[in-house]
Design a protein around this motif. Sequence first.
Motif, short mmCIF file in Angstrom:
data_model
loop_
_atom_site.label_atom_id
_atom_site.label_comp_id
_atom_site.label_asym_id
_atom_site.label_seq_id
_atom_site.Cartn_x
_atom_site.Cartn_y
_atom_site.Cartn_z
N HIS A 94 -44.49 59.29 3.35
CA HIS A 94 -46.02 59.50 2.80
C HIS A 94 -46.27 58.32 1.53
O HIS A 94 -46.02 57.63 1.16
CB HIS A 94 -46.16 61.46 1.46
N PRO A 95 -47.85 57.55 1.89
CA PRO A 95 -48.05 56.39 1.55
C PRO A 95 -48.20 56.60 0.28
O PRO A 95 -48.08 55.45 -1.13
CB PRO A 95 -49.65 56.02 2.03
N LEU A 96 -48.80 57.63 -0.20
CA LEU A 96 -48.73 57.91 -1.80
C LEU A 96 -47.27 57.83 -2.71
O LEU A 96 -46.93 56.58 -3.09
CB LEU A 96 -48.97 58.93 -2.05
N THR A 147 -46.45 50.31 6.06
CA THR A 147 -47.72 51.25 5.37
C THR A 147 -48.79 50.35 6.26
O THR A 147 -49.53 49.60 5.60
CB THR A 147 -47.91 51.38 4.37
N SER A 148 -49.64 51.06 7.19
CA SER A 148 -50.99 50.45 7.47
C SER A 148 -52.09 50.75 6.32
O SER A 148 -51.58 51.29 5.64
CB SER A 148 -51.54 51.33 8.83
N ILE A 149 -52.99 50.21 6.46
CA ILE A 149 -54.01 49.79 5.42
C ILE A 149 -55.02 50.75 5.45
O ILE A 149 -55.24 51.22 4.22
CB ILE A 149 -55.06 48.74 5.52
N TYR A 205 -55.34 55.51 1.82
CA TYR A 205 -55.21 56.83 1.38
C TYR A 205 -54.90 57.09 0.75
O TYR A 205 -54.87 58.28 -0.10
CB TYR A 205 -54.93 57.79 3.00
N ALA A 206 -53.79 56.66 0.02
CA ALA A 206 -52.83 56.64 -1.46
C ALA A 206 -53.63 56.36 -2.39
O ALA A 206 -53.86 57.29 -3.74
CB ALA A 206 -51.64 56.21 -1.54
N LYS A 227 -56.21 60.98 8.89
CA LYS A 227 -55.64 62.52 8.51
C LYS A 227 -54.87 62.82 7.47
O LYS A 227 -53.87 62.25 7.30
CB LYS A 227 -55.07 62.54 9.84
N ARG A 228 -54.90 63.74 7.08
CA ARG A 228 -53.47 63.95 6.02
C ARG A 228 -52.43 64.72 6.30
O ARG A 228 -52.01 65.19 6.95
CB ARG A 228 -54.38 65.95 5.11
N LYS A 229 -51.42 63.73 5.55
CA LYS A 229 -50.08 63.85 5.28
C LYS A 229 -49.52 65.18 4.89
O LYS A 229 -50.30 65.65 3.91
CB LYS A 229 -49.74 62.58 4.78
#
Lengths: 248, 259
Positions: free
Chosen positions: B28-30, B141-143, B148-149, B233-235
């Motif tokens: 998860h990016p966060l 991690t993509s931009i 999103y994070a 898209k929600r992870k």
Amino acid sequence: MHTGAKGEILKIEDLHFSYEKGEEVLSGVNLTAHDGESIGIIGANGIGKSTLMKLLVGLKLDYQGVLEVAGHAVNKKNLSHIREHIGYVFQDSDSQLFLSTVEEDVAFGPTNYGLPPEEVERRVNEALLKVHMTDLRTRHNYNLSGGEKKLAAIATILSMEPDIIIMDEPSIALDPRNRRNLIKILNEINALKIVTSHDLDFIMDTCKRVVLLDEGRIIADGSADEILKDKELLESHGLELPLSLSRR
Amino acid sequence: MKQIEDNIRELNKLQNLQQRSHWMNKLHPLGKLLVCVIYIFVVASFDKYAMDKLLVMAVFPAFCFIVGDLSLKDGLYRMRLILPLVLFVGVFNPIFDRKELFSIAAFGNQIPVTGGVISMLTLMLKGLFSVLSAYILIATTSIEEICYALRCLHVPKIIVIVIMLIYRYFGLMGAEADRITTAYMLRAPKQKGIHYSAWGSLVGQWLLRSMDRASAVYESMTLRGFNGDFRVKRKIVSARDFLYPFIWIVLFILLRHFY
């Protein structure tokens, strides 16, 4: 799908538009179109084809006259609704593809309209299947060839399942195989298609109805067979017979 | 011209790296963003003479480069524009801080090591570790995911959109600069570089053309329902997404306080 009083999906009446005061690019255009039609808009350079397309999708709103898409007037208030019904494929595919991968770009439209993830996934799969690009779904846009970029750009529009698809010079810079592939794909799409192109052979292969524009007006509106074979009409408005006909 | 092409290729390579199917890319990016930010804060919080303690913090970049199949050489190369700046930060410390901390024996002599030298090396290490951790984040991690994070952290929408569009605009400006310089060089084959008399018009053309391209891209976005908010898209959050940041953050705190 909403339509006008006479079942038309697109209605243009006495449309006028100018970029600068006193210099009309479109002066009194009238056109109606119904679901499933395929219309080729032809004309020499600078006669307002692209302007007309931009007006249809609401990229320019300061026009005079009547302009209705799916029963709704094209104005600021209705823009979001209209854009759900209409898809615009740009001449330059690089302008259309701005995310990292094909998949992300194709999902961009449906995701923005707040569709649930399963529906977005279904639409992405279907759109990629229609343009035969399922194998390239995770490919980086930067690594696509010119033909693949064009097909990916079309897929980004198909995933929105629009009632009207507008394409600006879709055959430009395509090799014969990609061009043939594109013709096949376009002929399989059931939505109302409006194609602007100088490539009259391409128009002949994809459109049943042709509208000839010159000096901001519609000069002729009829079947592709009738208009594209009229040498005199085409030449008097800066065009030539399609190559396939002129060779005969 | 070659340099622009190389930079575009580098950007493309970095994007390919972000698209890998490695487990670190799928986190998860966060979590990854939090680990990166907290790591930088912890690294920055070390005392200016605590170089020995700071060295332990190398465990995070070392782990990520080894386990994440990332090339340290590529990482350093890609960060080459920032690295000299962060390394330059403490370069004057040996001049101002001459207090001798200890001395080392070398070739039969005792060489004094001043506080300035140690604080300079500490600052350099801090900079290097921070840059490497940022690289680890952007390489995995993509931009879109980073944005999103940021949105998950309630960073204002406008700031997130600006970050994303600036990133997109870089590629676009690079591509336009490449086209213009290619067109120029092909018609000036004997020239080395671009003649100064053409700079004004080339830069003007470059800005106008990249603005045209940018507005076409923006039009394309608005025609597909873009209303000022990127919807990613929600992870789906898995146990691994919790464990990864949890373990690292606990480890950072332990290393900071007990080592």
